[in-house]
Enzyme design. Structure first.
Site, PDB file in Angstrom:
ATOM      1  N   ASN A  91     -30.419  24.298  36.537  1.00  0.00           N
ATOM      2  CA  ASN A  91     -31.308  23.614  37.485  1.00  0.00           C
ATOM      3  C   ASN A  91     -30.678  22.356  38.090  1.00  0.00           C
ATOM      4  OD1 ASN A  91     -34.128  22.623  38.494  1.00  0.00           O
ATOM      5  ND2 ASN A  91     -33.388  20.989  37.143  1.00  0.00           N
ATOM      6  N   TYR A 156     -24.784  21.696  50.723  1.00  0.00           N
ATOM      7  CA  TYR A 156     -25.835  22.155  49.804  1.00  0.00           C
ATOM      8  C   TYR A 156     -26.093  23.653  49.973  1.00  0.00           C
ATOM      9  CZ  TYR A 156     -30.533  21.930  47.626  1.00  0.00           C
ATOM     10  OH  TYR A 156     -31.645  22.116  46.844  1.00  0.00           O
TER      11      TYR A 156
HETATM   12  P1  NAP Z   1     -34.397  15.744  41.133  1.00  0.00           P
HETATM   13  O1  NAP Z   1     -35.838  15.384  41.012  1.00  0.00           O
HETATM   14  O2  NAP Z   1     -33.482  14.924  41.966  1.00  0.00           O
HETATM   15  O3  NAP Z   1     -33.801  15.840  39.622  1.00  0.00           O
HETATM   16  C1  NAP Z   1     -32.463  16.176  39.460  1.00  0.00           C
HETATM   17  C2  NAP Z   1     -32.182  16.410  37.996  1.00  0.00           C
HETATM   18  O4  NAP Z   1     -30.820  16.853  37.875  1.00  0.00           O
HETATM   19  C3  NAP Z   1     -32.282  15.158  37.151  1.00  0.00           C
HETATM   20  O5  NAP Z   1     -32.753  15.530  35.863  1.00  0.00           O
HETATM   21  C4  NAP Z   1     -30.827  14.673  37.074  1.00  0.00           C
HETATM   22  O6  NAP Z   1     -30.543  13.895  35.908  1.00  0.00           O
HETATM   23  C5  NAP Z   1     -30.111  15.997  36.997  1.00  0.00           C
HETATM   24  N1  NAP Z   1     -28.704  15.960  37.419  1.00  0.00           N
HETATM   25  C6  NAP Z   1     -28.202  15.637  38.644  1.00  0.00           C
HETATM   26  N2  NAP Z   1     -26.854  15.735  38.626  1.00  0.00           N
HETATM   27  C7  NAP Z   1     -26.508  16.140  37.367  1.00  0.00           C
HETATM   28  C8  NAP Z   1     -25.276  16.398  36.717  1.00  0.00           C
HETATM   29  N3  NAP Z   1     -24.097  16.283  37.361  1.00  0.00           N
HETATM   30  N4  NAP Z   1     -25.304  16.752  35.408  1.00  0.00           N
HETATM   31  C9  NAP Z   1     -26.474  16.867  34.735  1.00  0.00           C
HETATM   32  N5  NAP Z   1     -27.667  16.644  35.307  1.00  0.00           N
HETATM   33  C10 NAP Z   1     -27.688  16.276  36.609  1.00  0.00           C
HETATM   34  O7  NAP Z   1     -34.215  17.234  41.671  1.00  0.00           O
HETATM   35  P2  NAP Z   1     -35.289  18.426  41.854  1.00  0.00           P
HETATM   36  O8  NAP Z   1     -35.927  18.283  43.168  1.00  0.00           O
HETATM   37  O9  NAP Z   1     -36.104  18.562  40.620  1.00  0.00           O
HETATM   38  O10 NAP Z   1     -34.279  19.659  41.985  1.00  0.00           O
HETATM   39  C11 NAP Z   1     -33.953  20.485  40.875  1.00  0.00           C
HETATM   40  C12 NAP Z   1     -33.187  21.697  41.389  1.00  0.00           C
HETATM   41  O11 NAP Z   1     -34.006  22.385  42.333  1.00  0.00           O
HETATM   42  C13 NAP Z   1     -31.902  21.339  42.139  1.00  0.00           C
HETATM   43  O12 NAP Z   1     -30.915  22.296  41.849  1.00  0.00           O
HETATM   44  C14 NAP Z   1     -32.303  21.421  43.597  1.00  0.00           C
HETATM   45  O13 NAP Z   1     -31.213  21.698  44.408  1.00  0.00           O
HETATM   46  C15 NAP Z   1     -33.295  22.558  43.538  1.00  0.00           C
HETATM   47  N6  NAP Z   1     -34.240  22.564  44.666  1.00  0.00           N
HETATM   48  C16 NAP Z   1     -35.128  21.557  44.852  1.00  0.00           C
HETATM   49  C17 NAP Z   1     -36.012  21.612  45.922  1.00  0.00           C
HETATM   50  C18 NAP Z   1     -37.045  20.557  46.179  1.00  0.00           C
HETATM   51  O14 NAP Z   1     -37.753  20.666  47.198  1.00  0.00           O
HETATM   52  N7  NAP Z   1     -37.200  19.559  45.328  1.00  0.00           N
HETATM   53  C19 NAP Z   1     -35.960  22.706  46.803  1.00  0.00           C
HETATM   54  C20 NAP Z   1     -35.039  23.699  46.581  1.00  0.00           C
HETATM   55  C21 NAP Z   1     -34.186  23.641  45.505  1.00  0.00           C
HETATM   56  P3  NAP Z   1     -30.787  12.266  35.870  1.00  0.00           P
HETATM   57  O15 NAP Z   1     -32.290  12.089  35.747  1.00  0.00           O
HETATM   58  O16 NAP Z   1     -30.053  11.827  34.658  1.00  0.00           O
HETATM   59  O17 NAP Z   1     -30.256  11.723  37.163  1.00  0.00           O
END
Ligand code: NAP
Length: 245
Positions: A91, A156
């Site tokens: 994730n 991305y």
């Molecule tokens: P988010 O709220 O920004 O959270 C990101 C998470 O990833 C945090 O727990 C962060 O840890 C961790 N992280 C980032 N870089 C990392 C690394 N190099 N190693 C280990 N952990 C790392 O993101 P989100 O929106 O929940 O997104 C989660 C996934 O869903 C991502 O892959 C994103 O691309 C995908 N996604 C999201 C959306 C959306 O609308 N939100 C849509 C499509 C896809 P820290 O807390 O320690 O920084």
């Protein structure tokens, strides 16, 4: 006493990963909760899991580093004697949007390294025990952007599209060992990652006229992780309120 089952979720301190961790914990998994740097958020997620009667272990490492990833997991395996993790949810992801003509090498590489290299290092490491055990679940969180493309997201979208290709290939490699590999493609979900986007601007183009909730992604991941989803593999399943079909 029944055997403890383990699920490792990368990027589980916040957002979608946090909701997945909470949901899989409520399904009985001991959660291995990976994150990169936000100790406070990780502690809050562990507390939320424990408040529901679940259990979790924090695992702080950068998924884009092969060495950090393998060292952290190996240390945990050595200290617990556990070598098999049943569910892996890839994730962790970041976005660094820019038009390609302005995009820096760092914006390109860091986004690919986190989503794509991150997927590769940890999946390769956890795959062998799954193959030996002849069972496993691998779920990759990709994005609508990786299927449809999105202006400002060549990095991305490329990373997520690459993970989709790897999902489909790996699914075929390991299907006969009862390991399923699927991708979940969210549209716009309310998290820190989308906090800079004005929902009003996008609501008009989303048939459901709202951003999704993290729990709406987590419930699909929970299903794909379950035995009920045993004949689904190599799929990309969208969670986007009808934004793309
Ligand atoms: P988010 O709220 O920004 O959270 C990101 C998470 O990833 C945090 O727990 C962060 O840890 C961790 N992280 C980032 N870089 C990392 C690394 N190099 N190693 C280990 N952990 C790392 O993101 P989100 O929106 O929940 O997104 C989660 C996934 O869903 C991502 O892959 C994103 O691309 C995908 N996604 C999201 C959306 C959306 O609308 N939100 C849509 C499509 C896809 P820290 O807390 O320690 O920084």
């Amino acid at each position: 006493m029944s055997e403890i089952k383990y699920a490792l979720i990368t990027g589980a301190s916040r957002g979608i990963g946090k909701a997945i961790a909470i949901r899989l914990a409520s399904s009985g998994y001991h959660i291995l909760l990976n994150y990169q740097s936000n100790d406070q958020a990780a502690d809050e997620t562990v507390a939320a899991i424990q408040a529901n009667g679940g259990t979790a272990t924090k695992m702080k490492f950068d998924v884009s580093s092969e060495q950090e990833t393998e060292t952290a997991i190996q240390q945990w395996m050595d200290s617990t004697g556990v070598s098999y993790i049943e569910v892996l949810v890839n994730n962790a992801g970041i976005k660094k949007d820019n038009l390609m003509m302005w995009m820096t090498n760092d914006e390109w590489k860091s986004v690919l390294n986190t989503s794509l290299d991150g997927f590769f290092y940890i999946t390769r490491f956890l795959l062998k025990p799954m193959l030996t055990k002849r069972y496993g679940r691998i779920i990759n969180i990709v994005s609508l952007s990786g299927v449809k493309g999105m202006s400002g997201q060549t990095n991305y979208a490329a990373a997520k599209a690459a993970v989709i290709g790897a999902t489909k290939s790996l699914a075929q490699e390991v299907a006969k060992r009862k390991i399923t590999v699927n991708a979940v493609a969210p549209g716009f979900i309310k998290t820190d990652m989308t906090s800079d986007i004005d929902p009003e601007m996008y609501k008009r183009i989303i048939p459901m006229e709202r951003f999704g909730e993290v729990e709406e992604v987590a419930s699909l991941v929970n299903y794909l992780a379950s035995k009920d989803a045993s004949y689904i593999t190599g799929e990309v399943i969208h969670v986007n309120g009808g934004l793309y079909t």
